[in-house]
Design a protein around this motif. Structure first.
Motif, mmCIF file in Angstrom:
data_model
loop_
_atom_site.group_PDB
_atom_site.id
_atom_site.type_symbol
_atom_site.label_atom_id
_atom_site.label_comp_id
_atom_site.label_asym_id
_atom_site.label_seq_id
_atom_site.Cartn_x
_atom_site.Cartn_y
_atom_site.Cartn_z
ATOM 1 N N ASN A 178 -24.945 -15.729 51.753
ATOM 2 C CA ASN A 178 -25.143 -17.024 52.417
ATOM 3 C C ASN A 178 -26.066 -16.933 53.629
ATOM 4 O O ASN A 178 -26.550 -17.962 54.121
ATOM 5 C CB ASN A 178 -23.786 -17.592 52.862
ATOM 6 N N PHE A 179 -26.301 -15.701 54.097
ATOM 7 C CA PHE A 179 -27.111 -15.533 55.309
ATOM 8 C C PHE A 179 -28.443 -14.828 55.044
ATOM 9 O O PHE A 179 -29.220 -14.600 55.972
ATOM 10 C CB PHE A 179 -26.327 -14.719 56.340
ATOM 11 N N VAL A 180 -28.695 -14.495 53.784
ATOM 12 C CA VAL A 180 -29.888 -13.718 53.455
ATOM 13 C C VAL A 180 -31.173 -14.425 53.908
ATOM 14 O O VAL A 180 -32.087 -13.798 54.459
ATOM 15 C CB VAL A 180 -29.947 -13.444 51.931
ATOM 16 N N ASN A 181 -31.242 -15.701 53.696
ATOM 17 C CA ASN A 181 -32.466 -16.444 54.040
ATOM 18 C C ASN A 181 -32.354 -17.191 55.363
ATOM 19 O O ASN A 181 -33.179 -18.055 55.671
ATOM 20 C CB ASN A 181 -32.794 -17.440 52.916
ATOM 21 N N SER A 182 -31.338 -16.879 56.135
ATOM 22 C CA SER A 182 -31.159 -17.564 57.416
ATOM 23 C C SER A 182 -32.072 -16.978 58.478
ATOM 24 O O SER A 182 -32.029 -15.769 58.754
ATOM 25 C CB SER A 182 -29.699 -17.451 57.877
ATOM 26 N N PRO A 183 -32.883 -17.801 59.117
ATOM 27 C CA PRO A 183 -33.769 -17.306 60.182
ATOM 28 C C PRO A 183 -33.011 -17.009 61.476
ATOM 29 O O PRO A 183 -33.554 -16.393 62.393
ATOM 30 C CB PRO A 183 -34.750 -18.454 60.381
ATOM 31 N N ASP A 184 -31.754 -17.450 61.514
ATOM 32 C CA ASP A 184 -30.967 -17.307 62.736
ATOM 33 C C ASP A 184 -30.005 -16.116 62.695
ATOM 34 O O ASP A 184 -29.303 -15.858 63.668
ATOM 35 C CB ASP A 184 -30.139 -18.580 62.982
ATOM 36 N N THR A 185 -29.972 -15.411 61.572
ATOM 37 C CA THR A 185 -28.986 -14.327 61.419
ATOM 38 C C THR A 185 -29.642 -13.069 60.877
ATOM 39 O O THR A 185 -30.374 -13.111 59.877
ATOM 40 C CB THR A 185 -27.851 -14.757 60.477
ATOM 41 N N ILE A 186 -29.372 -11.951 61.539
ATOM 42 C CA ILE A 186 -29.858 -10.646 61.095
ATOM 43 C C ILE A 186 -28.670 -9.865 60.530
ATOM 44 O O ILE A 186 -27.616 -9.772 61.169
ATOM 45 C CB ILE A 186 -30.500 -9.863 62.253
ATOM 46 N N LEU A 187 -28.848 -9.325 59.340
ATOM 47 C CA LEU A 187 -27.786 -8.580 58.683
ATOM 48 C C LEU A 187 -27.999 -7.078 58.847
ATOM 49 O O LEU A 187 -29.082 -6.555 58.577
ATOM 50 C CB LEU A 187 -27.731 -8.927 57.191
ATOM 51 N N ILE A 188 -26.948 -6.420 59.290
ATOM 52 C CA ILE A 188 -26.935 -4.957 59.459
ATOM 53 C C ILE A 188 -25.761 -4.423 58.661
ATOM 54 O O ILE A 188 -24.715 -5.074 58.553
ATOM 55 C CB ILE A 188 -26.765 -4.565 60.944
ATOM 56 N N SER A 189 -25.886 -3.247 58.105
ATOM 57 C CA SER A 189 -24.754 -2.664 57.380
ATOM 58 C C SER A 189 -24.466 -1.247 57.854
ATOM 59 O O SER A 189 -25.367 -0.518 58.274
ATOM 60 C CB SER A 189 -25.025 -2.651 55.868
ATOM 61 N N VAL A 190 -23.193 -0.908 57.806
ATOM 62 C CA VAL A 190 -22.743 0.469 58.020
ATOM 63 C C VAL A 190 -21.956 0.831 56.768
ATOM 64 O O VAL A 190 -20.862 0.308 56.527
ATOM 65 C CB VAL A 190 -21.846 0.600 59.264
ATOM 66 N N THR A 191 -22.510 1.689 55.935
ATOM 67 C CA THR A 191 -21.919 1.945 54.629
ATOM 68 C C THR A 191 -22.093 3.389 54.183
ATOM 69 O O THR A 191 -23.003 4.093 54.635
ATOM 70 C CB THR A 191 -22.532 1.001 53.568
ATOM 71 N N GLY A 192 -21.226 3.794 53.291
ATOM 72 C CA GLY A 192 -21.311 5.146 52.739
ATOM 73 C C GLY A 192 -22.157 5.211 51.483
ATOM 74 O O GLY A 192 -22.246 6.264 50.855
ATOM 75 N N ASN A 193 -22.781 4.104 51.096
ATOM 76 C CA ASN A 193 -23.567 4.068 49.860
ATOM 77 C C ASN A 193 -24.913 3.393 50.118
ATOM 78 O O ASN A 193 -25.014 2.171 50.181
ATOM 79 C CB ASN A 193 -22.795 3.305 48.774
ATOM 80 N N ILE A 194 -25.945 4.195 50.261
ATOM 81 C CA ILE A 194 -27.273 3.677 50.595
ATOM 82 C C ILE A 194 -27.867 2.839 49.473
ATOM 83 O O ILE A 194 -28.756 2.014 49.684
ATOM 84 C CB ILE A 194 -28.225 4.842 50.965
ATOM 85 N N GLU A 195 -27.377 3.027 48.241
ATOM 86 C CA GLU A 195 -27.904 2.288 47.102
ATOM 87 C C GLU A 195 -27.122 1.010 46.831
ATOM 88 O O GLU A 195 -27.403 0.292 45.871
ATOM 89 C CB GLU A 195 -27.854 3.172 45.841
ATOM 90 N N SER A 196 -26.155 0.694 47.652
ATOM 91 C CA SER A 196 -25.260 -0.437 47.400
ATOM 92 C C SER A 196 -25.910 -1.776 47.749
ATOM 93 O O SER A 196 -26.888 -1.829 48.513
ATOM 94 C CB SER A 196 -23.984 -0.276 48.213
#
Length: 247
Positions: A178-196
């Protein structure tokens, strides 16, 4: 009989506990000791040592020493790799650079959201609380059905930090979409799977590599220590950059 597994600690007297603590603190020397050596070290009498030995289930001092030596050796062998959970190799070579970039985004954000489920949700709460303690507007979301879209609807300059070991949880991926195309939100991830999907969906992915551990098929026991390590690194760098900006 097991010294380290003795269950009736509450039945031991103060003198008994003095002997018990002395044995625990001098476990390597105990097999070489005589009764009077232990009594002198624990500041008790010889008879007090023997009463203690009998109380914990041994017929003689030599029997206790042989049993204690074997038990202590078994315990030491089982403890050798307990804290060897991960090494620097568990992280990408440029992890520090990425942490600095993410911290800079957090520094300028109006809202910092830590998002995760299960064990990751607990770490999300920790991260949000620490960020708030540093003076930033931060909160945690542990429920994938939480109306996050509505809450951020009239806001701008948001950073969502998603914590997920597998990076594949469908509910999390649906929320982030829901936030992928939002200009107001930056998505960051902390994950154990770089290909996820979670790692691929955001601007930056802070990744780590530890063996996945599951029991009864559904229960994930994969270590969350690397995730906490990254979150703490982010918070420390955020604090440092905040201090530099205020100079």
């Amino acid at each position: 009989m097991a010294f380290f597994g003795f269950k009736d600690i509450d039945k031991l007297s103060e003198v008994d506990m003095a002997i018990y603590r002395y044995i625990v603190d001098h476990d390597e020397q105990v097999p070489l000791m005589r009764v009077r050596d232990m009594a002198k070290g624990a500041h008790v009498s010889n008879s007090s040592v023997m009463r203690f030995i009998h109380k914990i289930g041994y017929n003689s001092f030599p029997e206790f020493k042989v049993s204690f030596k074997n038990e202590n050796q078994d315990l030491m062998r089982s403890q050798q790799n307990i804290l060897n959970i991960f090494t620097r190799d568990a992280f990408p070579h440029d992890i520090e650079k990425t942490i600095k970039l993410v911290a800079h985004l957090m520094l300028d954000a109006d809202n910092i959201v830590f998002f995760g489920m299960g064990g990751s949700g607990a770490i999300a709460e920790y991260g949000a609380r620490q960020a708030a303690s540093l003076g930033f507007n931060s909160f945690a979301v542990k429920d994938p059905f939480y109306p996050l879209i509505a809450q951020l609807q009239n806001t701008s300059n948001n950073v969502i930090i998603t914590l997920s070991v597998s990076g594949k949880t469908s509910e999390i991926v649906e929320t982030l979409n829901n936030f992928v195309n939002s200009p107001d939100t930056i998505l960051i991830s902390v994950t154990g799977n770089i290909e996820s999907p979670v790692a691929r969906i955001g601007r930056y992915a802070l990744t780590y590599n530890v063996p996945e551990t599951r029991i009864h098929k559904y229960y994930d026991l994969t270590s969350q220590v690397p995730c906490v390590y990254i979150v703490d690194g982010l918070l420390m760098e955020l604090h440092n950059q905040d201090i530099e900006r205020q100079k």
